[in-house]
Design an enzyme around this catalytic site. Structure first.
Site, short mmCIF file in Angstrom:
data_model
loop_
_atom_site.label_atom_id
_atom_site.label_comp_id
_atom_site.label_asym_id
_atom_site.label_seq_id
_atom_site.Cartn_x
_atom_site.Cartn_y
_atom_site.Cartn_z
N ASP A 1 -2.85 -1.23 2.09
CA ASP A 1 -1.95 -0.25 2.71
C ASP A 1 -1.10 -1.03 3.70
O ASP A 1 -1.26 -0.93 4.92
CB ASP A 1 -2.75 0.86 3.40
CG ASP A 1 -1.87 2.04 3.78
OD1 ASP A 1 -0.64 1.89 3.69
OD2 ASP A 1 -2.41 3.09 4.16
N HIS B 1 -5.61 1.53 11.61
CA HIS B 1 -6.06 2.79 12.22
C HIS B 1 -7.19 2.51 13.21
O HIS B 1 -7.28 3.15 14.25
CB HIS B 1 -6.53 3.77 11.15
CG HIS B 1 -5.44 4.21 10.22
ND1 HIS B 1 -5.64 5.11 9.20
CD2 HIS B 1 -4.12 3.89 10.14
CE1 HIS B 1 -4.51 5.30 8.54
NE2 HIS B 1 -3.58 4.57 9.10
N HIS C 1 0.38 8.34 -3.54
CA HIS C 1 0.51 9.75 -3.16
C HIS C 1 1.33 10.42 -4.26
O HIS C 1 2.21 9.78 -4.85
CB HIS C 1 1.32 9.93 -1.88
CG HIS C 1 0.80 9.23 -0.67
ND1 HIS C 1 1.04 7.91 -0.42
CD2 HIS C 1 0.09 9.70 0.38
CE1 HIS C 1 0.48 7.58 0.74
NE2 HIS C 1 -0.11 8.65 1.25
N ASP D 1 5.01 9.76 -3.97
CA ASP D 1 5.50 8.38 -4.15
C ASP D 1 6.01 8.19 -5.56
O ASP D 1 6.96 7.45 -5.78
CB ASP D 1 4.38 7.33 -4.00
CG ASP D 1 3.64 7.41 -2.70
OD1 ASP D 1 4.24 7.83 -1.71
OD2 ASP D 1 2.44 7.04 -2.69
N ASP E 1 -8.63 0.40 3.48
CA ASP E 1 -7.18 0.19 3.45
C ASP E 1 -6.94 -1.08 4.25
O ASP E 1 -7.05 -1.10 5.49
CB ASP E 1 -6.43 1.39 4.06
CG ASP E 1 -5.99 2.38 2.99
OD1 ASP E 1 -6.46 2.24 1.84
OD2 ASP E 1 -5.19 3.27 3.30
#
Ligand code: XUL
Ligand code: CO
Length: 438
Positions: free
Chosen positions: A337, A269, A99, A102, A294
């Site tokens: 991730d 997720h 990101h 980050d 991810d």
């Protein structure tokens, strides 16, 4: 002196190795189903968990011990970049992901923030000149700062929306500068807590407009990355608009965006949405939307996103089965991730964790390839649906059946005979494959 000085390059030693800093299954140049493992898996390191993460949780702060701990501000950001390229090299991974926030700290103004970002982006670009590691994807963090409290692309405040546009514009420029192969949108704050204060229709329309602007701008600057949306059902908001693969595909279809996006699916997720990871991959695959992964796993006894390193071979096998049936991930990859547990605070834990995750995916790939080669599931499934290849079933498939023709068939077919689905038998077979006995 290097950051991870005591750790040497991680080599493949094979399944009997007891060396914790060696791969047991991930052998980058080994060919599986026509491609090397490296080409199939396209592993990526996530910058936020590995270099920015500190082991904090909602009940306590930093636990991680890192070589860059004594730095602050831009010096800290630079030390992390240096460490990151050493890390990529030691694990021999082809990709990383980040990101914007980050890699570089926010300043007091957007101008200052962009300047910080420029400094670090040009440093990363320099490192990339001599490193084999490329940028799988970048993204914009439009969820951490307090300005996004009511949303980013779905905010109620047009000033915030404008800021979001500016941040996204810069982030696309960064992606182009570093040659990102994909660009990810995860709508951290794109959701709502209560309908009592929410204009859902306007929020969704505005979000779609932002995506159209991003497509337009990427085209203008010649940034040809694959755009990816990452679904997640909850966290931070109760209702996230990109709940799961099916919801996200419906949104993209409604707003004429489907041809411009694929999905970046995340295992934890999926389970938060009440799905398996392979379910999400299948939904994406049959809709031509499987873009990137991810890789992580949740703890099914905890109701939140724990982002653990993937070790469940059953899941990695069935996930890689979907990937292989998809013909691969094309420009996507397998991004970890995932974060080391709060109690795993030593630098070497970062290596143990990645070795574990890479091996779990490598083994999953090999098992999935063998399952497909042997048609272990395909033949069973083909046989299970055989009634749709002849007679009335074939008419249904050909789109020729009507309610009248179905009625006529049913009236003349008084005995219906079903067959077992053999779930337990199939699971036992998968176990034999995972154990390497078939
Ligand atoms: C959050 C999450 C993000 C995205 C990128 O749950 O998965 O880190 O992957 O913003
Ligand atoms: Co993610």
């Amino acid at each position: 002196m290097t950051t991870f000085g005591s750790i040497n390059k991680i080599e493949f030693e094979g399944r009997h190795s007891r060396n914790p800093l060696a791969f047991k299954y991930y052998n980058p140049q080994e060919v599986v189903a026509g491609k090397t493992m490296e080409e199939h898996l396209r592993f990526a390191i996530s910058y936020w968990h590995t270099f920015t993460g500190e082991g904090s949780d909602p009940f306590g702060g930093k636990t991680a011990i890192r070589a860059w701990d004594h730095y602050t501000g831009l010096d800290l950001a630079k030390a992390r970049v240096e460490a990151s390229f050493e890390f990529y090299e030691k694990l021999d991974v082809p990709f990383f992901c980040f990101h914007d926030r980050d890699i570089a700290p926010e300043g007091n103004t957007l101008q200052e923030t962009n300047k910080n970002l420029d400094v670090i982006v040009s440093m990363i670009k320099d490192y990339m000149k001599t490193s084999k590691t490329k940028l799988l994807w970048n993204t914009a963090n439009m969820f951490s700062n307090a300005r996004f409290t009511h949303g980013a692309g779905t905010t109620c405040n047009a000033d915030v929306y404008a800021y979001v546009g500016a941040q996204l514009k810069k982030s696309l420029e960064v992606g182009k500068e570093l040659g990102a192969q994909n660009y990810v949108f995860w709508g951290g704050r794109e959701g709502y807590e209560t309908l009592l204060n929410t204009d859902m229709e306007l929020e969704l329309d505005n979000l779609a407009k932002l995506y159209h602007m991003a497509i337009q701008y990427a085209k203008e600057i010649g940034f040809d990355a694959q755009f990816l949306i990452e679904p997640k059902p909850k966290e931070p908001t109760k209702h996230q608009y990109d709940f799961d693969a099916a919801t996200t595909i419906a949104f993209l279809q409604k707003y004429g965006l489907k041809d411009y996006f694929k999905l970046n699916l995340e295992a934890n997720h999926a389970t938060l949405a009440g799905h398996t990871f392979e379910h999400e991959c299948r939904v994406a695959r049959i809709n031509g939307m499987l873009g990137s992964l991810d890789a992580n796993q949740g703890d099914l006894l905890l109701g939140w996103d724990t982002d653990e390193f993937p070790q469940d071979l059953y899941s990695t096998t069935l996930t890689m089965y979907e990937v292989l049936q998809n013909g691969g991930l094309d420009r996507g990859g397998v991004n970890f991730d995932a974060k080391v547990r709060r109690g795993s605070f030593e630098p070497e834990d970062l290596f143990y964790a990645h070795v574990a995750g890479m091996d779990a995916y490598a083994k999953g790939l090999k098992v999935a390839a063998k399952l497909i080669e042997d048609r272990a599931l395909e033949d069973f499934i083909a046989n299970r649906y055989r009634s749709f290849r002849e007679g009335i079933g074939a008419e249904v498939v050909a789109g020729k059946a009507t309610l009248q023709s179905l009625e006529q068939y049913a009236l003349n077919n008084p005995t219906i005979k079903n067959e077992s689905g053999r779930l337990e038998l199939l699971r036992a077979t998968i176990n034999q494959y995972i154990l390497g006995d078939l």
